[in-house]
Design an enzyme around this catalytic site. Structure first.
Site, PDB file in Angstrom:
ATOM      1  N   ARG A  88      49.278  41.715  28.188  1.00  0.00           N
ATOM      2  CA  ARG A  88      49.087  40.479  27.603  1.00  0.00           C
ATOM      3  C   ARG A  88      49.263  40.644  26.126  1.00  0.00           C
ATOM      4  NH1 ARG A  88      44.521  39.349  27.558  1.00  0.00           N
ATOM      5  NH2 ARG A  88      43.555  40.927  28.616  1.00  0.00           N
ATOM      6  N   TYR A 228      55.683  39.439  31.498  1.00  0.00           N
ATOM      7  CA  TYR A 228      54.776  40.199  32.348  1.00  0.00           C
ATOM      8  C   TYR A 228      53.241  39.339  32.690  1.00  0.00           C
ATOM      9  CZ  TYR A 228      52.218  44.480  33.211  1.00  0.00           C
ATOM     10  OH  TYR A 228      51.530  45.353  34.052  1.00  0.00           O
ATOM     11  N   LYS A 237      45.802  33.504  33.790  1.00  0.00           N
ATOM     12  CA  LYS A 237      44.975  33.214  32.575  1.00  0.00           C
ATOM     13  C   LYS A 237      45.137  32.106  31.997  1.00  0.00           C
ATOM     14  CE  LYS A 237      42.708  36.995  33.641  1.00  0.00           C
ATOM     15  NZ  LYS A 237      43.148  38.417  33.705  1.00  0.00           N
ATOM     16  N   HIS A 257      36.018  34.656  33.964  1.00  0.00           N
ATOM     17  CA  HIS A 257      36.917  36.143  34.287  1.00  0.00           C
ATOM     18  C   HIS A 257      35.937  36.836  35.207  1.00  0.00           C
ATOM     19  CE1 HIS A 257      39.109  39.436  32.465  1.00  0.00           C
ATOM     20  NE2 HIS A 257      39.719  39.203  33.743  1.00  0.00           N
ATOM     21  N   SER A 279      38.940  42.959  30.995  1.00  0.00           N
ATOM     22  CA  SER A 279      40.004  43.359  31.486  1.00  0.00           C
ATOM     23  C   SER A 279      39.784  44.741  31.789  1.00  0.00           C
ATOM     24  CB  SER A 279      41.383  43.249  30.807  1.00  0.00           C
ATOM     25  OG  SER A 279      41.409  41.586  30.711  1.00  0.00           O
ATOM     26  N   CYS A 281      38.082  46.924  33.446  1.00  0.00           N
ATOM     27  CA  CYS A 281      36.675  47.181  33.145  1.00  0.00           C
ATOM     28  C   CYS A 281      36.124  47.363  34.768  1.00  0.00           C
ATOM     29  CB  CYS A 281      35.730  46.541  32.252  1.00  0.00           C
ATOM     30  SG  CYS A 281      36.474  47.123  30.695  1.00  0.00           S
ATOM     31  N   ASN A 285      37.658  46.964  41.578  1.00  0.00           N
ATOM     32  CA  ASN A 285      37.210  47.943  42.157  1.00  0.00           C
ATOM     33  C   ASN A 285      35.687  47.398  42.579  1.00  0.00           C
ATOM     34  OD1 ASN A 285      38.121  51.058  42.022  1.00  0.00           O
ATOM     35  ND2 ASN A 285      38.726  49.767  40.106  1.00  0.00           N
ATOM     36  N   ASP A 304      39.037  38.341  40.202  1.00  0.00           N
ATOM     37  CA  ASP A 304      39.566  38.252  38.661  1.00  0.00           C
ATOM     38  C   ASP A 304      39.124  36.907  38.044  1.00  0.00           C
ATOM     39  OD1 ASP A 304      40.883  39.638  36.425  1.00  0.00           O
ATOM     40  OD2 ASP A 304      42.332  37.945  36.647  1.00  0.00           O
ATOM     41  N   ARG A 397      50.672  47.637  37.523  1.00  0.00           N
ATOM     42  CA  ARG A 397      49.785  46.622  38.145  1.00  0.00           C
ATOM     43  C   ARG A 397      50.493  46.525  39.852  1.00  0.00           C
ATOM     44  NH1 ARG A 397      45.351  43.669  36.114  1.00  0.00           N
ATOM     45  NH2 ARG A 397      45.095  44.681  33.837  1.00  0.00           N
ATOM     46  N   GLU A 525      29.641  54.094  44.632  1.00  0.00           N
ATOM     47  CA  GLU A 525      28.297  54.550  44.554  1.00  0.00           C
ATOM     48  C   GLU A 525      27.679  53.382  43.737  1.00  0.00           C
ATOM     49  OE1 GLU A 525      27.136  56.439  46.306  1.00  0.00           O
ATOM     50  OE2 GLU A 525      28.528  58.087  46.672  1.00  0.00           O
TER      51      GLU A 525
END
Ligand code: GTP
Ligand code: SPV
Ligand code: MN
Length: 614
Positions: A88, A228, A237, A257, A279, A281, A285, A304, A397, A525
């Site tokens: 971006r 992109y 976004k 977000h 983003s 961070c 996950n 997201d 990505r 964890e």
């Protein structure tokens, strides 16, 4: 090619005669953009599989996509961007509200009439020699009470193929727009690389000059020069955050977000959490976490973007407006995020700026514990483990349909979403911010969001690793004034039942210990942190009052069987008043930038923090 108008388009009669719709607003929009950008052809996207196959065949032919031949990546493709078009572009992103004040200090503002003039210049003839694709799409559910439609016009088939993964697109959406004669966000995208007759195209056309422009009042998007991700897939976004945040302000909801995660305890009780991290961070996950504690179950709803609406019973309800993942590839691996890997392994994916393996698959740093002996890197060069540069771009990505996720929650498909029990704010901080802290109350939680900070990442152009304030992880995505945005958070909650408001937590997976290494093992964890959070909701976990909120006592956090030393644990969870004195100064400076648009209740929280730290 039933949907492609073969004649040079331009006159409205021809466009109308060949269009698969008689919706006048849509015909007018398409005609206006065709006349401005002068494409060679117009293609109305139906979203079918045959169409996808044909488009990806053409993209392979053009060299934009490489078909993966490894059986590990069925029906999947690799794309390699221009090396200057990898993320971006925040410096080229504009919020063109009528008043400069309404864009606020966090956005680049240009007077709308001036910007319109600039855009009519850059878009003039921009699609020459190319096909103009018309993509009807909806963010969120087509069956929602108030479906949020858009129509993206683009001259990039890569964008069409990616939008088909990321959003609900095509004929069903078009029919619904017609049926409701609905408003749609007009979203115009061009790679900004017109082709002269006979000129050979390049695999990844783009322009050095880039504009990612939003008109929040008229709800329009204009994007020029980049192919992109967040610059070009305009449902993501640009619509679902920047334009939607302005819609949400006007209509009394929130566009955020955030991930949405459903967690079920060993006692069989389910909770829904959302989490806002900047983003790159850790949202994807967390969204796809595989719990490491016996009896806990995680299911995902989104990784997201989250739209939150106050429900009829005074609760906050959350949905994911997207249909796919556009996830950071590096660091996603079988040992860190097996759920993502399993979704990817089902195929139907487009990988951008990953490395190619010699057997026709893709690879990126962190995918497997062993590094392949030879690869072709994202720039097309031969690569070996001793090469100086990473094989995949750090912002490479994977683009994968969300319904390929084994742990997808059924509620993902529910138009009215789920009731939120907790909201997490988090960032990437080497120091100061402990592993987990609970806000004393809702208003204190908004303060966490308002002062959220993180080190910058490769998800946007610019330096990596500098700390910046990122309110609610929305810094690059708030479509209006940041102080008004915080005020809206305060106001929207005043309509909810205070008993039903989500509890708010601040987390940081990235704090360094005294040895300079990340103290907390993180990834799966993080289950242990989630467990503490749920137990706080249930009122069973112990916490200590600190100047910044409630943190777990050393034994409240379940670290049974975890490879972590007592020192590391302390380094991860302690609140250091000295660090917070420095932090306070930075927060004060940050707040001074809002001028008088900062809500008083948040200013009051700062005073409170100051007295607690002192
Ligand atoms: P966007 O798609 O850009 O919004 O990113 P995201 O917030 O979804 O981030 P993602 O989950 O893709 O993670 C980005 C990077 O952070 C990856 O390189 C991960 O390996 C790393 N990461 C994620 N979770 C953790 C964690 O718990 N601990 C550590 N140390 N790193 C993590
Ligand atoms: C982000 O940068 O937050 C992303 C990737 O999720 S992009 O789609 O490029 O915005
Ligand atoms: Mn994101």
């Amino acid at each position: 090619m039933v949907n492609t108008v073969a004649t040079a388009p331009g006159d409205s009669a021809t466009i109308a005669a060949e269009a698969p719709t008689d919706n006048q607003k849509l015909l007018d929009f398409v005609t206006e953009i065709a006349q401005l950008t002068t494409p060679e052809k117009i293609h109305w996207v139906d979203g079918s599989e045959q169409e996808y196959t044909r488009l990806t065949d053409e993209l392979v032919e053009a060299g934009t996509l490489t078909r993966l031949t490894s059986p590990d990546f069925p029906n999947s493709f690799a794309a390699f961007s221009d090396p200057a078009d990898v993320a971006r572009v925040e410096s080229r992103t504009f919020i063109c509200s009528e008043q400069e004040r309404d864009a606020g200090f966090t956005n680049n503002w240009v007077d709308p009439s001036e910007m319109r003039e600039t855009l009519s210049g850059v878009f003039d003839g921009a699609m020459k020699g190319r096909t103009m694709y018309v993509i009807p799409f909806v963010m969120g559910h087509l069956e929602a009470d108030d479906p949020k439609f858009g129509v993206e016009i683009t001259d990039s088939a890569y964008v069409v193929a990616s939008m088909r993964i990321m959003a609900r697109i095509g004929t069903d959406v078009l029919r619904k727009i017609e049926e409701l004669d609905a408003f749609f966000v007009p979203a115009v995208h061009s790679v900004g690389a017109p082709l002269e007759p006979g000129q050979k195209d390049v695999p990844w056309p783009c322009s050095e000059e880039k504009y990612i422009v939003h008109f929040p009042e008229s709800r329009e998007i204009w994007s020029y020069g980049s192919g992109y991700g967040g610059n070009a897939l305009l449902g993501k976004k640009c619509y679902a955050l920047r334009i939607a945040s302005a819609m949400a302000r006007d209509e009394g909801w929130l566009a955020e977000h955030m991930v949405i995660l459903k967690l079920t305890s060993p006692q069989g009780k389910s909770y829904h959490l959302s989490a806002a991290f900047p983003s790159a961070c850790g949202k994807t996950n967390l969204a796809l976490i595989d719990p490491t504690l016996e009896g806990w179950k995680a299911e995902t709803l989104g990784d997201d973007i989250t739209w939150i609406r106050p429900g009829e019973d005074g609760e906050f309800r959350a949905i994911n407006p997207e249909a796919g993942y556009f996830g950071v590839a590096p660091g996603t691996g079988w040992h860190t995020n097996a759920n993502a890997m399993r979704a990817i392994a089902k195929g139907n994916s487009i990988f951008t700026n990953c490395a190619l393996t010699d057997d026709g698959g893709v690879w990126w740093e962190g995918m497997t514990e062993e590094t392949p002996a030879h690869l072709t890197d994202w720039k097309g060069n031969s690569w070996a483990p001793d090469s100086a540069e990473p094989a995949a771009h750090p912002n490479a990505r994977f683009c994968t349909p969300i319904d390929q996720t084994d742990m997808l929650a059924d509620e993902y498909f529910a138009p009215d979403g789920v009731k939120l029990d907790a909201i997490l704010f988090g960032g990437r901080r080497k120091t100061t911010v402990p592993l987990v802290t609970q806000a004393r109350d809702w208003n204190h939680g908004i303060f966490y969001g308002a002062t959220l900070s993180s080190e910058t990442t490769a998800a946007a152009e610019g330096a990596v690793g500098t700390v910046r304030r990122d309110p609610m992880a929305m810094l690059p995505f708030i479509g209006y004034d940041a102080g008004d945005y915080l005020k809206h958070w305060v106001e929207v909650s005043s309509e909810a039942d205070p008993e039903k408001l989500p509890a708010i937590f601040l987390v940081n997976w990235f704090r360094r210990g005294r040895d300079g290494k990340i103290a907390w093992p993180g990834f799966a964890e993080n289950t242990r942190v989630l467990k503490w959070i749920i137990e706080r909701l249930e009122g069973t976990a112990e916490a200590v009052e600190t100047p910044i909120g409630l943190t777990p006592t050393l034994d409240a956090l379940d670290v049974d069987g975890l490879a972590i030393t007592q020192e590391e644990l302390e380094d991860a969870i302690t609140v250091d008043p000295q660090e917070w004195k420095t932090e306070l100064e930075d927060i004060e400076q940050w707040f001074s930038r809002f001028g008088d648009s900062l809500p008083q209740s948040i200013q009051d929280e700062l005073e409170e923090l100051r007295s607690r730290v002192a």
